[in-house]
Design a protein around this motif. Structure first.
Motif, PDB file in Angstrom:
ATOM      1  N   GLN A   1       0.813  -1.216   0.000  1.00  0.00           N
ATOM      2  CA  GLN A   1       0.000   0.000   0.000  1.00  0.00           C
ATOM      3  C   GLN A   1       0.846   1.265   0.000  1.00  0.00           C
ATOM      4  OE1 GLN A   1      -0.360   2.084   2.860  1.00  0.00           O
ATOM      5  NE2 GLN A   1       0.999   0.842   4.129  1.00  0.00           N
TER       6      GLN A   1
ATOM      7  N   MET B   1       0.447   4.267  -2.584  1.00  0.00           N
ATOM      8  CA  MET B   1       0.211   5.650  -2.151  1.00  0.00           C
ATOM      9  C   MET B   1       1.195   6.595  -2.818  1.00  0.00           C
ATOM     10  SD  MET B   1      -2.298   5.705   0.073  1.00  0.00           S
ATOM     11  CE  MET B   1      -2.132   7.112   1.144  1.00  0.00           C
TER      12      MET B   1
ATOM     13  N   TYR C   1      -7.138   7.205   1.673  1.00  0.00           N
ATOM     14  CA  TYR C   1      -6.530   7.228   2.996  1.00  0.00           C
ATOM     15  C   TYR C   1      -7.469   7.877   4.008  1.00  0.00           C
ATOM     16  CZ  TYR C   1      -2.929   7.790   6.576  1.00  0.00           C
ATOM     17  OH  TYR C   1      -2.205   7.716   7.735  1.00  0.00           O
ATOM     18  N   HIS C   2      -7.982   9.035   3.634  1.00  0.00           N
ATOM     19  CA  HIS C   2      -8.786   9.779   4.604  1.00  0.00           C
ATOM     20  C   HIS C   2     -10.259   9.449   4.555  1.00  0.00           C
ATOM     21  CE1 HIS C   2      -5.494  12.118   6.111  1.00  0.00           C
ATOM     22  NE2 HIS C   2      -5.113  12.397   4.882  1.00  0.00           N
TER      23      HIS C   2
ATOM     24  N   SER D   1     -11.724   6.253   3.593  1.00  0.00           N
ATOM     25  CA  SER D   1     -11.861   4.836   3.259  1.00  0.00           C
ATOM     26  C   SER D   1     -13.331   4.450   3.335  1.00  0.00           C
ATOM     27  CB  SER D   1     -11.069   3.984   4.248  1.00  0.00           C
ATOM     28  OG  SER D   1      -9.775   4.505   4.403  1.00  0.00           O
TER      29      SER D   1
ATOM     30  N   ILE E   1      -4.912   0.276   4.123  1.00  0.00           N
ATOM     31  CA  ILE E   1      -4.096   1.441   3.777  1.00  0.00           C
ATOM     32  C   ILE E   1      -3.494   2.043   5.039  1.00  0.00           C
ATOM     33  CG2 ILE E   1      -4.145   3.739   2.746  1.00  0.00           C
ATOM     34  CD1 ILE E   1      -4.783   1.931   0.601  1.00  0.00           C
ATOM     35  N   GLY E   2      -2.229   2.417   4.959  1.00  0.00           N
ATOM     36  CA  GLY E   2      -1.574   3.096   6.071  1.00  0.00           C
ATOM     37  C   GLY E   2      -0.723   2.174   6.903  1.00  0.00           C
TER      38      GLY E   2
ATOM     39  N   ARG F   1      -6.996   7.094  12.612  1.00  0.00           N
ATOM     40  CA  ARG F   1      -5.623   6.921  12.136  1.00  0.00           C
ATOM     41  C   ARG F   1      -4.631   7.210  13.266  1.00  0.00           C
ATOM     42  NH1 ARG F   1      -4.882   4.320   7.473  1.00  0.00           N
ATOM     43  NH2 ARG F   1      -6.622   4.676   6.061  1.00  0.00           N
TER      44      ARG F   1
END
Lengths: 359, 350
Positions: free
Chosen positions: A195, A199, A223-224, A226, A235-236, A284
């Motif tokens: 991922q 990104m 990312y922000h 999802s 992701i992340g 997050r």
């Protein structure tokens, strides 16, 4: 320059196994599109169907609006970079790059010029007389890249091209690939399960799971925002933290959320209708602040220094979560501290379907 | 010195002894047939067999009861051995050529024996014709040269048939998935379970019906059956060792399937193909039993060598010379093919 369009594209193996379940996708002209997903999600199969290496069970692949489903790979005007490089071991680097041009019956001097040009672009101009087994993995992959650029294809297909390289080289090749994409401007489809690679490279990311597309969007969007728990988790690094909380009655400032050692108020319109139910809170690691006055008490269990920041494992009641913390903040292992989720930076997910509530 | 290093040395010594023993068991028979092929008939039937052929023989002529007495010096007993007592120098010349590998015309012998008028004996050293057996082999055996040509023909046709059929079968088994694949792969080996002699009679009938009895092509077909199986197995594993991506890359970059096969797959599979052709060659070249049954007037070279052992002309030293002649094409072929067998590319290996 070209577009690639997939229409209800389907792949079924042995009449039973549905590898790709009828996906629709539009790759824009000059776009760097990344197909991202865990292994077995159908991303490579999808790419191989675009290349023509895999038969299409149902649906259509259009390159520049023309259906190519019936065409053999050589007539599709695509070029491909493979995970294991797939440079031909019995040919020199020059011969590898020139092979496709020679098949096209290009003029000898023109071939030489083109090879030199792409070798320069991918930084292998000094290796042209060598055989692949005299090259390192990174150099071999550069040869594969040069070979792919040389034919000036409509579409670049890259099948996990960086996953066989060591960590440092991978990051460097990432930058180089992006640079090459910028200078050639070719439409690119890139497959990966990494991922962070997705990104950093993508204009748009397509997240796939079990042969279906889960979410399509820019790196920032996926990312922000999802769409579900799977994406938020995938992701992340480290991934989103999930805490199960029960929604209380609506109060003046918002809904009261209660959980194991948790009790705070959140103003989130998406929670309407979930009063009295359990939901999953996703936040997050970098969206958590450590403040003395904060409402949530946690215990620091582990600190992983990363230089620019520290990853802190914290325990809230029975649940664990990871925080990305400024190294200046002084935390000690097994010491309690207080934290708060940054307002508006966390989302709620349905615990059963995994879908985000405010979609 | 501690026990451990002593044990190590003992182990090493054992390995050396065993390897030397193995080398000798291989080399000694080869050396023997090589040295026998240079022995004269007289030497070849001595017991024990001489280890080295004599290059020069000491010959003594003296007056005998009937005529001239021919003797040869025997190193082992340190005395002259009387061979012949005759006045017929033609007979003496033939005897010397056939039994001693010495080339003297009757006139030369007569000339030498004239000296016996003034002295009691004439002793001279005679240079042996070392290639005598080789010359004789090709003179006395029934059509050795045509048989050699036929054998080469048969070997080449066998290689071509087994590479083209076994190679494509190997490629199919390596690249495509289909029902009954493993059964097929094993049933291919099935043909090798029958001894050649057992199926020779049916073969004679089938080949006769096809009009291929006593023909090089017929023998090639018979030999191909066995080598196709072996070729299929060898090439399957080598094609499996060639990453399919190398072929896919070629197809993406503009090559047709045929071109991909010729440009990419074939050069990478060359070591395996070379090894298989080696097996096919050896199988076709050395086979004697089927060739004996399936030929009549057009024998292979192996049959000719075999026949040199029998009949009135049968001599062990001639057979040895034939055997060495038979080994030479194998050596040449091995030497040529060796280059390709060693030519492995990167991670592509057998």
């Amino acid at each position: 320059m070209a577009t690639v369009e997939l229409k209800r594209l389907k792949k079924v193996y042995d009449r039973k196994v549905e590898a790709v379940k009828g996906i629709d996708l539009m790759v824009r002209d000059g776009e760097f599109l990344v197909l991202l997903g865990p292994s077995g999600c159908g991303k490579t199969t999808t790419m191989r169907m675009i290349a023509g290496l895999e038969e299409i069970t149902e649906g259509e692949v259009l390159i520049d609006g023309i259906s190519v489903g019936e065409l053999p790979p050589r007539k599709r005007n695509v070029s491909m970079i493979f995970q294991n490089y797939a440079v031909w071991p019995h040919m020199t680097v020059f011969e590898n790059i020139a092979y496709a041009l020679k098949i096209k019956k290009m003029d000898k001097r023109e071939v030489e010029e083109r090879v030199k040009e792409v070798a320069n672009l991918s930084g292998i101009e000094s290796l042209l007389d060598r055989y692949p087994d005299q090259l390192s993995g990174g150099q071999q992959q550069r040869v594969a890249v040069a070979r792919a650029i040389a034919v000036r294809p409509k579409v670049f297909l890259m099948d996990e091209p960086l996953s066989n390289l060591d960590a440092k080289l991978r990051v460097q090749m990432r930058t180089d690939l992006k640079e090459i994409h910028r200078s050639t401007g070719a439409t690119t489809v890139f497959v990966t399960h990494d991922q962070s690679e997705a990104m950093s490279l993508a204009d748009r990311i397509v997240i796939m799971k079990d042969g279906a597309i889960i979410q399509t969007g820019t790196p920032d969007e996926v990312y922000h925002n999802s769409v579900n728990r799977f994406v938020a988790d995938f992701i992340g690094t480290p991934p989103t933290n999930f805490l199960s909380v029960s929604v209380g009655e609506k109060e003046e400032e918002g809904y009261r959320l209660k959980g194991d050692h948790l009790d705070f108020v959140a103003n989130h319109s998406s929670l309407a209708g979930f009063e009295g139910k359990e939901v999953l809170l996703g936040v997050r690691p970098e969206d958590i602040d450590i403040l003395e006055e904060a409402p949530i008490e946690a215990v620091c269990r582990l600190i992983e220094p990363q230089g620019s920041h520290n990853i802190v494992s914290a325990q809230i009641g029975e649940q664990r979560m990871k925080l990305s913390v400024n190294p200046d903040i002084d935390l000690k292992i097994d010491q309690p501290f207080r934290l708060v989720f940054k307002p508006g930076q966390y989302h709620f997910f349905d615990p059963e379907t995994g879908e985000r509530l405010d979609k | 010195m501690n026990l451990k290093s002593m044990k190590k040395k003992a182990n090493l010594a054992t390995i050396y002894i065993i390897s030397v023993a193995i080398i000798f068991t291989i080399l000694i028979p080869v050396y023997f047939i090589f040295s026998i092929s240079f022995l004269s008939t007289r030497e070849a039937y001595q017991y024990p067999l001489p280890l080295f052929p004599e290059l020069r023989s000491k010959i003594k002529l003296e007056n005998g009861e009937r005529g001239v007495l021919l003797s040869i010096y025997d190193k082992r007993n340190d005395e002259y051995e009387t061979l012949l007592d005759t006045t017929d120098f033609k007979k003496m010349s033939t005897y010397m050529r056939v039994n001693l590998s010495l080339n003297y015309t009757p006139e030369e012998l007569e000339e030498k024996s004239k000296l016996l008028l003034t002295q009691t004996q004439v002793v001279f050293k005679a240079g042996k014709d070392v290639m005598h057996n080789y010359k004789t082999f090709f003179q006395v055996t029934r059509d050795a040269v045509p048989a050699l040509i036929r054998s080469i023909q048969i070997a080449i046709i066998t290689i071509l048939i087994s590479l083209s059929i076994g190679g494509t079968a190997g490629y199919t088994l390596a690249r495509y998935q289909f029902k009954g694949k493993h059964t097929l792969k094993f049933s291919i080996l099935f043909v090798r379970m029958f001894p050649g002699v057992a199926i020779a009679m049916p073969m004679v009938i089938i080949l006769a019906n096809m009009g291929l009895y006593d023909q090089p092509l017929g023998l090639s077909l018979v030999y191909s059956i066995g080598s196709i199986a072996l070729t299929t197995w060898i090439t399957t594993s080598i094609f499996l060792g060639i990453p399919v991506e190398l072929e896919e890359a070629a197809q993406v970059f503009g090559a047709t399937k045929l071109r991909t096969f010729i440009n990419i797959t074939l050069p990478l599979a060359l070591p395996g193909l070379a090894a298989s052709s080696m097996y096919a060659f050896l199988g076709a070249w050395n086979e004697t039993i089927s060739a004996l049954i399936l030929t009549q007037f057009k024998p292979t070279f192996a049959v000719v060598v075999y026949q040199a052992l029998y009949g009135s002309t049968g001599q062990v030293n001639l057979t040895a010379a034939g055997g060495i002649c038979m080994a030479i094409p194998t050596l040449i072929f091995t030497f040529i093919i060796r280059k390709y067998i060693n030519q492995m590319w990167g991670d592509v290996s057998v």
